[in-house]
Scaffold this motif. Structure first.
Motif, short mmCIF file in Angstrom:
data_model
loop_
_atom_site.label_atom_id
_atom_site.label_comp_id
_atom_site.label_asym_id
_atom_site.label_seq_id
_atom_site.Cartn_x
_atom_site.Cartn_y
_atom_site.Cartn_z
N GLU A 1 1.40 -9.87 -8.37
CA GLU A 1 0.61 -9.67 -7.16
C GLU A 1 0.56 -10.94 -6.32
N GLU B 1 3.32 -11.09 -3.65
CA GLU B 1 3.51 -9.98 -2.74
C GLU B 1 3.83 -10.48 -1.34
N ARG C 1 0.82 1.80 0.96
CA ARG C 1 -0.17 0.73 0.96
C ARG C 1 -1.46 1.20 1.62
N GLY D 1 -4.25 -1.30 -6.08
CA GLY D 1 -3.24 -2.16 -5.51
C GLY D 1 -1.85 -1.56 -5.67
N VAL E 1 2.47 -2.29 -5.70
CA VAL E 1 3.54 -3.27 -5.85
C VAL E 1 4.88 -2.55 -5.85
N ILE F 1 -0.64 -1.32 -9.18
CA ILE F 1 -0.57 -2.70 -9.65
C ILE F 1 -0.88 -2.82 -11.14
N CYS G 1 -2.65 -7.92 -2.48
CA CYS G 1 -1.61 -7.23 -1.72
C CYS G 1 -2.11 -6.65 -0.41
N TYR G 2 -3.44 -6.59 -0.23
CA TYR G 2 -4.00 -6.09 1.02
C TYR G 2 -4.59 -7.19 1.89
#
Length: 204
Positions: A24, A27, A59, A68, A70, A90, A151-152
């Motif tokens: 993560e 990312e 996403r 999450g 990936v 994730i 990731c966000y």
């Protein structure tokens, strides 16, 4: 339902299958997600204009539902561009065993071998479709906390410039951040936290 029998990924004309980095912390930075942009649950045969649109969609869905995302694996064609991709929760994979390095911080993500994922295949006309979908997770989902997944997290260029200018002007970071929270209508409307801004200013 789209017939995928003619889209054989095992032909010699295709490039090798590649494994993507599932950490993560590594990312890539995507465009900022609009938290008010709701999307439907993924289903097999859903069509998209490109593989990039598939990534943006999943996403948004993960952010909306509370997990999450990936990118795991894919396969490249002769021209080097991806022919299909797999995006997973994730928490996929087995939990890491052993005590590990005590000098390194404890990972924030606990792997539970979650099987939730989508596989997207590129069509001859450049469009993409979902060829495989698993929506069930084996862990709790937290939509209200999904904004904390790395990731966000994303600080756009306008906000970065604002923080840099205010920092040069001597405005304290907490006041800088709180003014943005009020302007956006609450913490839940932001895709980053005060600590993220502090880290950016230190690096800048």
């Amino acid at each position: 339902m789209i017939d995928v029998s003619n889209d054989d990924d095992s032909t010699d004309e295709d490039g090798p299958e590649f494994e993507l980095d599932d950490k993560e912390d590594n990312e890539p930075q995507y465009k900022m997600i609009d938290v008010n942009d709701k999307v439907e649950e993924p289903k097999e045969s859903m069509m998209f204009d490109s593989l990039e649109e598939v990534e943006d969609y999943y996403r948004k869905y993960g952010r909306q539902v509370g997990f999450g995302v990936v990118k795991r694996t894919g396969k490249k064609g002769k021209d080097g561009s991806p022919k299909y991709i797999t995006l997973t929760c994730i928490r996929q994979g087995k939990p890491k065993k052993g005590k590990g390095d005590c000098t390194k911080p404890v990972p924030k993500i606990i792997r539970t071998q979650c099987k939730a994922r989508i596989c997207a295949t590129l069509c001859a006309d450049g469009k993409s479709f979902l060829s495989y979908v698993v929506v069930e997770h084996n862990h709790c989902l937290s939509p209200e906390k999904s904004r904390f997944f790395r990731c966000y997290k994303n600080i756009d260029a306008e906000v970065k410039r604002r923080y840099e200018l205010n920092d040069r002007a001597g405005i304290r970071l907490n006041k800088n951040f709180n003014s943005l929270v009020v302007e956006k209508g609450g913490y839940e409307q932001l895709t980053f936290g005060e600590e993220d801004c502090r880290n950016y200013i230190e690096k800048a």
